[in-house]
Write an enzyme that holds these catalytic residues in place. Structure first.
Site, PDB file in Angstrom:
ATOM      1  N   GLU A  74      31.033  33.947  38.161  1.00  0.00           N
ATOM      2  CA  GLU A  74      30.278  33.322  37.062  1.00  0.00           C
ATOM      3  C   GLU A  74      31.065  32.179  36.433  1.00  0.00           C
ATOM      4  O   GLU A  74      30.537  31.109  36.157  1.00  0.00           O
ATOM      5  CB  GLU A  74      29.948  34.359  35.978  1.00  0.00           C
ATOM      6  CG  GLU A  74      29.026  35.472  36.425  1.00  0.00           C
ATOM      7  CD  GLU A  74      29.772  36.676  37.009  1.00  0.00           C
ATOM      8  OE1 GLU A  74      30.809  36.479  37.678  1.00  0.00           O
ATOM      9  OE2 GLU A  74      29.305  37.803  36.791  1.00  0.00           O
ATOM     10  N   CYS A 111      31.221  40.410  33.763  1.00  0.00           N
ATOM     11  CA  CYS A 111      32.272  41.093  32.984  1.00  0.00           C
ATOM     12  C   CYS A 111      32.329  40.486  31.576  1.00  0.00           C
ATOM     13  O   CYS A 111      31.700  39.460  31.285  1.00  0.00           O
ATOM     14  CB  CYS A 111      33.617  40.965  33.689  1.00  0.00           C
ATOM     15  SG  CYS A 111      34.401  39.357  33.475  1.00  0.00           S
TER      16      CYS A 111
HETATM   17  N1  THU Z   1      33.864  39.813  39.727  1.00  0.00           N
HETATM   18  C1  THU Z   1      33.045  38.733  39.582  1.00  0.00           C
HETATM   19  O1  THU Z   1      33.230  37.698  40.229  1.00  0.00           O
HETATM   20  N2  THU Z   1      32.018  38.822  38.710  1.00  0.00           N
HETATM   21  C2  THU Z   1      31.659  39.967  38.061  1.00  0.00           C
HETATM   22  O2  THU Z   1      30.690  39.961  37.325  1.00  0.00           O
HETATM   23  C3  THU Z   1      32.439  41.190  38.253  1.00  0.00           C
HETATM   24  C4  THU Z   1      33.731  41.033  38.964  1.00  0.00           C
HETATM   25  C5  THU Z   1      34.949  39.720  40.719  1.00  0.00           C
HETATM   26  C6  THU Z   1      36.338  39.614  40.163  1.00  0.00           C
HETATM   27  C7  THU Z   1      37.158  40.120  41.319  1.00  0.00           C
HETATM   28  O3  THU Z   1      37.370  39.063  42.236  1.00  0.00           O
HETATM   29  C8  THU Z   1      36.259  41.146  41.986  1.00  0.00           C
HETATM   30  O4  THU Z   1      34.946  40.859  41.540  1.00  0.00           O
HETATM   31  C9  THU Z   1      36.607  42.580  41.650  1.00  0.00           C
HETATM   32  O5  THU Z   1      36.722  42.771  40.279  1.00  0.00           O
END
Ligand code: THU
Length: 159
Positions: A74, A111
């Site tokens: 995001e 997140c």
């Molecule tokens: N991650 C995202 O890119 N977006 C989210 O909404 C949740 C988590 C990624 C961060 C990391 O590279 C992987 O997912 C595991 O946490």
């Protein structure tokens, strides 16, 4: 005095319930997800952003051997969008996240840090941003503003 805060969201049973534009955003986020750089978590996330000029920008998570140096899909996508289209308004964000070889039980929501970053642009443009979040299959959720994901939000109006 005890009070309640309600958040509003919509749930789609699966992608067949999406309209043509929503399907296009789901497809763009899904394609971006497959190009994620996630060699450590093997959790791939793709993001598609629809601008008010009709353009769709996509991105994905970028990890790093020094773990905290990586960035979520995001924020990778929204920062690139703001860097390159500073005057465009963001209408919609579509997120698709799931393990490399699987799916999640519930759609992958942004997140906390990503919610705060999305709030920055929603506050700045003074127009709500719709946020869809999904796994590779199954139900899809939609909120009508990032504030539904981040009640009691701290934004520029406090400064
Ligand atoms: N991650 C995202 O890119 N977006 C989210 O909404 C949740 C988590 C990624 C961060 C990391 O590279 C992987 O997912 C595991 O946490």
């Amino acid at each position: 005095m005890e009070k309640n805060l309600n958040i509003r969201y919509q749930e789609f049973e699966n992608d067949t319930q999406l309209n043509a534009l929503e399907k296009k955003l789901f497809a763009a986020a899904s394609a971006a997800r497959l190009q994620a750089y996630a060699p450590y978590s093997h959790f791939l996330v793709g993001c598609a952003i629809l601008l008010d000029n009709g353009e769709i920008i996509s991105g994905n998570n970028q990890e790093n051997a020094a773990y905290p140096s990586g960035l979520c899909a995001e924020r990778t996508t929204i920062f690139w969008t703001s860097a390159n289209y500073p005057d465009a308004k963001i209408k919609t964000i579509f997120v698709v996240g799931a393990p490399e070889n699987g799916e999640t039980k519930f759609p992958t929501p942004p997140c906390g840090a990503c919610r705060q970053s999305i709030l920055e642009y929603e506050s700045q443009q003074q127009e709500s941003i719709e946020i869809y979040f999904a796994s590779t299959s199954g139900i899809i959720c939609k909120t009508f503003s990032v504030k539904d994901l981040l009640p009691f939000s701290f934004d520029r109006s406090f400064l």
